[in-house]
Scaffold this motif. Structure first.
Motif, short mmCIF file in Angstrom:
data_model
loop_
_atom_site.label_atom_id
_atom_site.label_comp_id
_atom_site.label_asym_id
_atom_site.label_seq_id
_atom_site.Cartn_x
_atom_site.Cartn_y
_atom_site.Cartn_z
N LYS A 107 16.63 -2.09 -1.96
CA LYS A 107 15.24 -1.64 -2.05
C LYS A 107 14.99 -0.46 -1.10
O LYS A 107 14.31 0.50 -1.45
N TYR A 108 15.55 -0.57 0.08
CA TYR A 108 15.41 0.49 1.07
C TYR A 108 15.98 1.80 0.53
O TYR A 108 15.35 2.86 0.63
N LEU A 109 17.16 1.75 -0.08
CA LEU A 109 17.80 2.96 -0.61
C LEU A 109 17.06 3.51 -1.82
O LEU A 109 17.00 4.72 -2.03
N LEU A 110 16.46 2.63 -2.60
CA LEU A 110 15.75 3.07 -3.80
C LEU A 110 14.44 3.78 -3.47
O LEU A 110 14.07 4.75 -4.11
N TYR A 111 13.74 3.28 -2.45
CA TYR A 111 12.38 3.74 -2.21
C TYR A 111 12.23 4.62 -0.96
O TYR A 111 11.12 5.04 -0.65
N THR A 112 13.32 4.89 -0.27
CA THR A 112 13.22 5.68 0.95
C THR A 112 13.97 6.99 0.78
O THR A 112 15.18 7.00 0.58
N ASP A 113 13.23 8.10 0.84
CA ASP A 113 13.88 9.40 0.68
C ASP A 113 14.73 9.75 1.91
O ASP A 113 15.89 10.12 1.80
N PHE A 212 7.98 1.10 14.86
CA PHE A 212 8.84 2.23 14.51
C PHE A 212 9.04 2.39 13.00
O PHE A 212 9.24 3.50 12.53
N ASP A 213 9.02 1.29 12.24
CA ASP A 213 9.46 1.33 10.85
C ASP A 213 8.32 1.78 9.93
O ASP A 213 7.70 0.99 9.25
N VAL A 214 8.07 3.09 9.89
CA VAL A 214 6.98 3.61 9.06
C VAL A 214 7.38 3.75 7.60
O VAL A 214 6.55 4.13 6.77
N SER A 215 8.64 3.46 7.24
CA SER A 215 9.02 3.44 5.84
C SER A 215 8.44 2.21 5.16
O SER A 215 8.29 2.17 3.94
N ASP A 216 8.09 1.21 5.95
CA ASP A 216 7.47 -0.01 5.45
C ASP A 216 5.95 0.21 5.45
O ASP A 216 5.35 0.49 6.48
N THR A 217 5.32 0.07 4.28
CA THR A 217 3.88 0.35 4.15
C THR A 217 3.05 -0.46 5.12
O THR A 217 2.13 0.06 5.77
N GLN A 271 7.85 -12.05 0.77
CA GLN A 271 8.08 -11.65 -0.61
C GLN A 271 6.82 -11.12 -1.28
O GLN A 271 6.89 -10.32 -2.22
N LEU A 272 5.65 -11.52 -0.78
CA LEU A 272 4.40 -11.06 -1.36
C LEU A 272 4.11 -9.62 -0.96
O LEU A 272 3.89 -8.75 -1.81
N PHE A 273 4.11 -9.34 0.35
CA PHE A 273 3.76 -7.98 0.74
C PHE A 273 4.88 -6.99 0.46
O PHE A 273 4.65 -5.79 0.38
N GLU A 274 6.12 -7.48 0.29
CA GLU A 274 7.21 -6.55 -0.07
C GLU A 274 7.03 -5.99 -1.47
O GLU A 274 7.55 -4.93 -1.79
N SER A 275 6.27 -6.69 -2.33
CA SER A 275 6.03 -6.21 -3.68
C SER A 275 5.12 -5.00 -3.69
O SER A 275 4.97 -4.33 -4.71
#
Length: 422
Positions: A107-113, A212-217, A271-275
């Motif tokens: 998921k990280y590789l798919l959605y993170t530029d 630090f992890d701003v790739s996570d909404t 699993q809920l907020f990861e969606s």
């Protein structure tokens, strides 16, 4: 006249010289190394790869930068299976694969530029021939890798499986490269030890990861709220795992993140907020606006939270640790209860009016959040007796506590406002 190359067959001195190491052939110039490496490879159909060579722990290490398609082609796995290898896992090179970990990385590789992957560590039990040049502790060289060379993954099997999984959906990753460290080792006990040693890094604390992890909404929202809302600015511990007895902090960054999850999604289950990880800019701005509005309105009408409108740098005499000992809303459980009710208010069907929103938030803010309040007894708060026989009101830190407190607070709001919520 060409200088005679210096051949250094580096044998690991451990185990009486039985372990193979890289076959380093040192020559004078880069041109000599390149010429001899390609000439050698041509006789066996092998391929030549640029690398760096250095010594560490009595062994020679080779470092490569490989395109992902070449990584997938060369890397081999020998993973233990959870069911089949319970008693002989030590005979396999890799621990059992964890599908959820693979999925997380995918998921990280798919959605993170702007993604980043740590180096892979490979093991090779056959000496690799390297034509090197230069002097000093780090040399450059050309490594010859033939088709019969086996490069097994010591560290990075989940990253490798994730790459395999996402390449069909994101084929442009084939043009990206990764760093690979090849260690020459045939002793499987040492291979296992290498993996164990790689795993000894200290994990990043949840609070720091959330900061630090701003790739996570969710982490990005929590960080922005901690910066933008005066009630939180300077009062969120962004490093520690708990606020402990610190008098200046309300919550840790992770506790703020969990509370924000409750407000946005009605739950802090992963699993809920990861969606909702891949939200667009408009959705993100709506989430941010609603979150800011809710916590600001709550603070306006709560007798203690109102004190937080004064900047932390200018606040004197406000001991948040002492407040935590008396109230539930300055503890993570209470904060989650309040936040989840906020989610309920903003997600009612049919949609509530602005006046109803304001009425409900004001009423929620005016509930009694003291530990002595009967509303929370034997659900959120329980009596605990110490060795001296003194009774203290202790918050039960458990997810079921949040569920119970939420239902109690909803009933109380309905009784006080006459507005049906559930």
């Amino acid at each position: 006249m060409q200088q005679t190359p210096s051949i250094i067959n580096l044998i690991d001195p451990i185990a009486n010289g039985k372990r193979p190491s890289a076959n380093i052939i040192n020559v004078s110039t880069q041109q000599d190394a390149q010429t001899q490496a390609f000439a050698d490879a041509a006789t066996s159909g092998a391929r030549v790869f640029l690398c760096h060579v250095y010594q560490q722990g009595g062994r020679s290490h080779l470092v490569f930068s490989l395109p992902m398609n070449i990584l997938v082609e060369l890397a081999k796995l020998q993973s233990a299976e959870t069911k089949k290898n319970k008693s002989d896992v030590e005979e396999k090179m890799n621990r059992p694969k964890i599908p959820s970990h693979v999925n997380d990385i995918a998921k990280y590789l798919l959605y993170t530029d702007k993604y980043i992957l740590p180096p892979f560590i490979f093991n090779c039990n056959t000496p690799l021939k390297v034509f090197s040049y230069g002097t000093g502790p780090v040399q450059s060289g050309y490594a010859i890798i033939s088709s019969n060379i086996e490069l097994y993954v010591t560290d990075g099997q989940h990253r490798l499986e994730a790459i395999k999984k996402v390449l069909p959906e994101r084929p442009e990753l084939k043009n990206d490269s990764v760093t690979v460290l090849v260690v020459q080792e045939e002793d499987i006990d040492q291979i296992h030890q290498d993996f164990a040693d790689c795993a000894k890094n200290q994990p990043i604390p949840k609070a720091l990861r959330a900061a630090f992890d701003v790739s996570d909404t969710l982490s990005k929202l929590a960080r922005q709220i901690s910066q933008d809302l005066v009630i939180f600015t300077g009062r969120i511990d962004k490093i520690s795992g708990s606020v402990g007895k610190a008098p200046d902090y309300m919550f840790t960054m992770n506790q703020l993140r969990v509370g924000v999850a409750e407000f946005l999604f009605g739950s802090s289950r992963k699993q809920l907020f990861e969606s909702h990880v891949n939200v667009n800019r408009a959705e993100y701005e709506k989430m941010l606006t609603n979150t800011k509005y809710f916590y600001t309105e709550f603070a306006k009408h709560n007798e203690v939270w109102t004190l937080l409108f004064q900047p932390a740098s200018q606040t004197t005499g406000l001991n948040l640790y002492e407040i935590r000992q008396k109230r539930i809303d300055f503890n993570s459980v209470g904060f989650q209860i309040i936040s989840r009710i906020g989610h309920l208010i903003f997600n009612q069907t049919p949609v509530l009016s602005d006046v109803q929103h304001e009425t409900l938030i004001k009423t929620l803010a005016n509930l009694d959040y003291s530990r002595e309040c009967q509303l929370w007894q034997n659900s959120v708060v329980t009596d605990k007796e110490d060795k001296q026989g003194n009774i203290t009101k202790t918050i039960v830190n458990h997810q079921t506590t949040v569920n119970k407190g939420y239902k109690i607070a909803v009933r109380e709001l309905e009784n006080r406002t006459g507005i049906t919520l559930i």
